[in-house]
Motif scaffolding. Structure first.
Motif, mmCIF file in Angstrom:
data_model
loop_
_atom_site.group_PDB
_atom_site.id
_atom_site.type_symbol
_atom_site.label_atom_id
_atom_site.label_comp_id
_atom_site.label_asym_id
_atom_site.label_seq_id
_atom_site.Cartn_x
_atom_site.Cartn_y
_atom_site.Cartn_z
ATOM 1 N N GLY A 13 -4.456 -3.839 1.566
ATOM 2 C CA GLY A 13 -3.402 -5.334 1.328
ATOM 3 C C GLY A 13 -1.971 -5.351 0.667
ATOM 4 N N SER A 15 2.101 -7.139 0.083
ATOM 5 C CA SER A 15 3.028 -6.363 -0.467
ATOM 6 C C SER A 15 3.067 -6.961 -1.385
ATOM 7 C CB SER A 15 4.439 -6.007 0.950
ATOM 8 O OG SER A 15 5.271 -5.812 -0.611
ATOM 9 N N LYS A 19 -1.004 -2.868 -5.365
ATOM 10 C CA LYS A 19 -1.920 -1.504 -5.104
ATOM 11 C C LYS A 19 -0.934 -0.519 -5.536
ATOM 12 C CE LYS A 19 -0.690 -2.300 -0.738
ATOM 13 N NZ LYS A 19 0.481 -3.435 -0.833
ATOM 14 N N SER A 38 3.025 9.246 2.368
ATOM 15 C CA SER A 38 3.540 8.930 3.498
ATOM 16 C C SER A 38 4.852 9.222 3.681
ATOM 17 C CB SER A 38 3.061 7.752 4.103
ATOM 18 O OG SER A 38 1.961 7.510 3.087
ATOM 19 N N ARG A 42 12.027 4.213 5.785
ATOM 20 C CA ARG A 42 12.684 3.111 5.105
ATOM 21 C C ARG A 42 13.821 4.213 3.731
ATOM 22 N NH1 ARG A 42 11.354 2.359 0.536
ATOM 23 N NH2 ARG A 42 9.368 2.111 -0.787
ATOM 24 N N ARG A 45 13.826 3.391 -2.369
ATOM 25 C CA ARG A 45 14.549 2.168 -3.666
ATOM 26 C C ARG A 45 14.519 2.813 -4.822
ATOM 27 N NH1 ARG A 45 8.723 -0.358 -3.749
ATOM 28 N NH2 ARG A 45 8.356 -1.591 -1.470
ATOM 29 N N TYR A 54 7.432 9.339 -1.123
ATOM 30 C CA TYR A 54 7.442 9.117 0.644
ATOM 31 C C TYR A 54 7.794 10.614 0.867
ATOM 32 C CZ TYR A 54 5.769 4.437 1.127
ATOM 33 O OH TYR A 54 5.658 2.737 0.827
ATOM 34 N N TRP A 74 -0.007 5.749 11.927
ATOM 35 C CA TRP A 74 1.163 5.966 11.488
ATOM 36 C C TRP A 74 1.411 4.095 11.930
ATOM 37 C CZ3 TRP A 74 4.703 4.306 15.058
ATOM 38 C CH2 TRP A 74 5.064 4.215 16.106
ATOM 39 N N PHE A 78 6.201 -4.383 8.685
ATOM 40 C CA PHE A 78 6.793 -5.492 8.561
ATOM 41 C C PHE A 78 8.005 -5.697 10.222
ATOM 42 C CE2 PHE A 78 6.289 -4.056 4.755
ATOM 43 C CZ PHE A 78 5.364 -4.661 3.726
ATOM 44 N N TYR A 83 6.232 3.383 9.099
ATOM 45 C CA TYR A 83 5.041 4.740 7.997
ATOM 46 C C TYR A 83 3.780 5.185 8.787
ATOM 47 C CZ TYR A 83 6.902 1.187 4.844
ATOM 48 O OH TYR A 83 7.884 0.546 4.383
ATOM 49 N N THR A 85 0.701 8.743 7.719
ATOM 50 C CA THR A 85 0.188 9.452 6.948
ATOM 51 C C THR A 85 0.173 11.040 7.561
ATOM 52 O OG1 THR A 85 -1.551 8.150 6.391
ATOM 53 C CG2 THR A 85 -2.591 9.904 5.840
ATOM 54 N N GLU A 103 -2.123 4.166 1.243
ATOM 55 C CA GLU A 103 -2.431 3.313 0.569
ATOM 56 C C GLU A 103 -1.841 2.911 2.224
ATOM 57 O OE1 GLU A 103 0.237 2.235 -2.655
ATOM 58 O OE2 GLU A 103 1.130 0.319 -1.149
ATOM 59 N N LEU A 104 -2.377 2.006 3.119
ATOM 60 C CA LEU A 104 -1.962 1.854 4.838
ATOM 61 C C LEU A 104 -1.457 0.227 4.755
ATOM 62 C CD1 LEU A 104 -4.585 4.577 6.075
ATOM 63 C CD2 LEU A 104 -2.700 4.191 5.432
ATOM 64 N N ASP A 105 -0.779 0.511 5.459
ATOM 65 C CA ASP A 105 -1.242 -1.367 5.840
ATOM 66 C C ASP A 105 -2.397 -1.551 7.203
ATOM 67 O OD1 ASP A 105 -0.842 -0.351 8.797
ATOM 68 O OD2 ASP A 105 0.639 -1.836 9.641
ATOM 69 N N ARG A 139 8.761 -8.574 -8.999
ATOM 70 C CA ARG A 139 8.888 -6.833 -8.900
ATOM 71 C C ARG A 139 10.262 -6.643 -8.367
ATOM 72 N NH1 ARG A 139 5.770 -3.451 -4.893
ATOM 73 N NH2 ARG A 139 6.943 -4.542 -3.424
HETATM 74 P P1 5GP Z 1 6.828 -0.069 0.747
HETATM 75 O O1 5GP Z 1 7.057 -0.491 1.959
HETATM 76 O O2 5GP Z 1 6.366 -1.591 -0.047
HETATM 77 O O3 5GP Z 1 6.800 0.960 -0.410
HETATM 78 O O4 5GP Z 1 5.088 -0.570 1.283
HETATM 79 C C1 5GP Z 1 4.883 -1.178 2.488
HETATM 80 C C2 5GP Z 1 4.123 -1.150 3.133
HETATM 81 O O5 5GP Z 1 3.241 -0.179 4.384
HETATM 82 C C3 5GP Z 1 2.837 -1.100 2.235
HETATM 83 O O6 5GP Z 1 1.814 -2.068 2.277
HETATM 84 C C4 5GP Z 1 1.720 0.078 2.774
HETATM 85 O O7 5GP Z 1 0.180 -0.099 2.420
HETATM 86 C C5 5GP Z 1 2.350 -0.080 4.253
HETATM 87 N N1 5GP Z 1 2.483 2.079 3.802
HETATM 88 C C6 5GP Z 1 2.368 2.980 3.402
HETATM 89 N N2 5GP Z 1 2.189 4.108 4.017
HETATM 90 C C7 5GP Z 1 2.040 4.073 4.624
HETATM 91 C C8 5GP Z 1 1.018 4.357 5.922
HETATM 92 O O8 5GP Z 1 1.443 6.083 5.557
HETATM 93 N N3 5GP Z 1 1.031 4.501 7.411
HETATM 94 C C9 5GP Z 1 1.011 2.877 6.983
HETATM 95 N N4 5GP Z 1 0.380 2.452 8.262
HETATM 96 N N5 5GP Z 1 1.426 2.331 6.659
HETATM 97 C C10 5GP Z 1 1.334 2.286 5.449
#
Ligand code: 5GP
Ligand code: ADP
Length: 204
Positions: A13, A15, A19, A38, A42, A45, A54, A74, A78, A83, A85, A103-105, A139
């Protein structure tokens, strides 16, 4: 004992849709649920801890995880950071009988759909695009340029929601958590209303 197999759930879903909030609340209710940590290139924060939110790695480390076949999936998210798994951690937890959430893109969700079609695929949607933009801004973790990039990606992700087994609209965190618990086959458990909620309708 005759228990059903542990479920693997992919949660995707845009950003800022909530989630993290929904998953955190689900795990408060169901501590047996394991959320995959994951690896990402990045930067952390403020308040994010390595190994907890992470595994924060550099480009070379990420490259070698991919080259060694250690990634279940992976993606570059953006158009910016990568990112992924870590496969063995997920398989170990499932083998130990834990329900697991990834939690994935969108791209990662598609890869897992191919690699592990038994996973239940859940899309968290905002009540409206305006709500999403407000939450992301509220946020306060990204500057305007990064937020705009995330909102542009959000349009693409929202258009793909039909690919998912379940779409959960996160207008109310409690209800969204209950729906996620149900699609993951988790036994219902009463909420403890004595403790403060971790999220709410802050942005109104
Ligand atoms: P954020 O930078 O806000 O933590 O995460 C950005 C996006 O990266 C989120 O929408 C999340 O679903 C995606 N994301 C986080 N971990 C993974 C991962 O291991 N694999 C993939 N494909 N997307 C991920
Ligand atoms: P994601 O993990 O999808 O990027 P977050 O869980 O960080 O999103 O949520 C983004 C913002 O929206 C946070 O400030 C959070 O408190 C808020 N939020 C989450 N769910 C809701 C909701 N149902 N109503 C209003 N605000 C919400």
């Amino acid at each position: 004992m005759n228990r059903p197999p542990a479920r693997l759930a992919v949660v995707a879903g845009p950003s800022g849709v909530g989630k993290g909030t929904v998953i955190r609340e689900l795990r408060d209710r169901h501590p047996e649920v394991w959320l995959s940590v994951s690896a990402t290139t990045r930067r952390p924060r403020p308040g994010e801890r390595d190994g907890e939110h992470y595994h924060f790695v550099d480009d070379a480390t990420f490259d070698s995880l991919v080259a060694q076949g250690d990634m279940l999936e992976w993606a570059q998210v953006f158009g910016l950071d990568r990112y992924g798994t870590v496969r063995h951690a997920v398989l170990d937890r499932l083998a130990a009988g834990h329900p697991v959430i990834l939690e994935l893109d969108l791209e990662g969700a598609r890869q897992v759909r191919r690699a592990m079609p038994e996973a239940v695929q859940v899309f968290i949607a905002p009540p409206s695009f305006e709500d999403l933009a407000r939450r992301l801004e509220g946020r306060g973790t990204e500057d305007e340029t990064v937020r705009e990039r995330r909102l542009a990606t959000a349009r693409v992700e929202l258009a793909a929601r039909e690919e998912f087994d379940h779409v959960i609209v996160n207008d109310d965190v409690d209800r969204a958590v209950s729906e996620l618990a149900e699609v993951m086959g988790l036994a219902s458990r009463r909420m403890d209303h004595s403790r403060p909620a971790t999220a709410g309708r802050r942005e109104g």
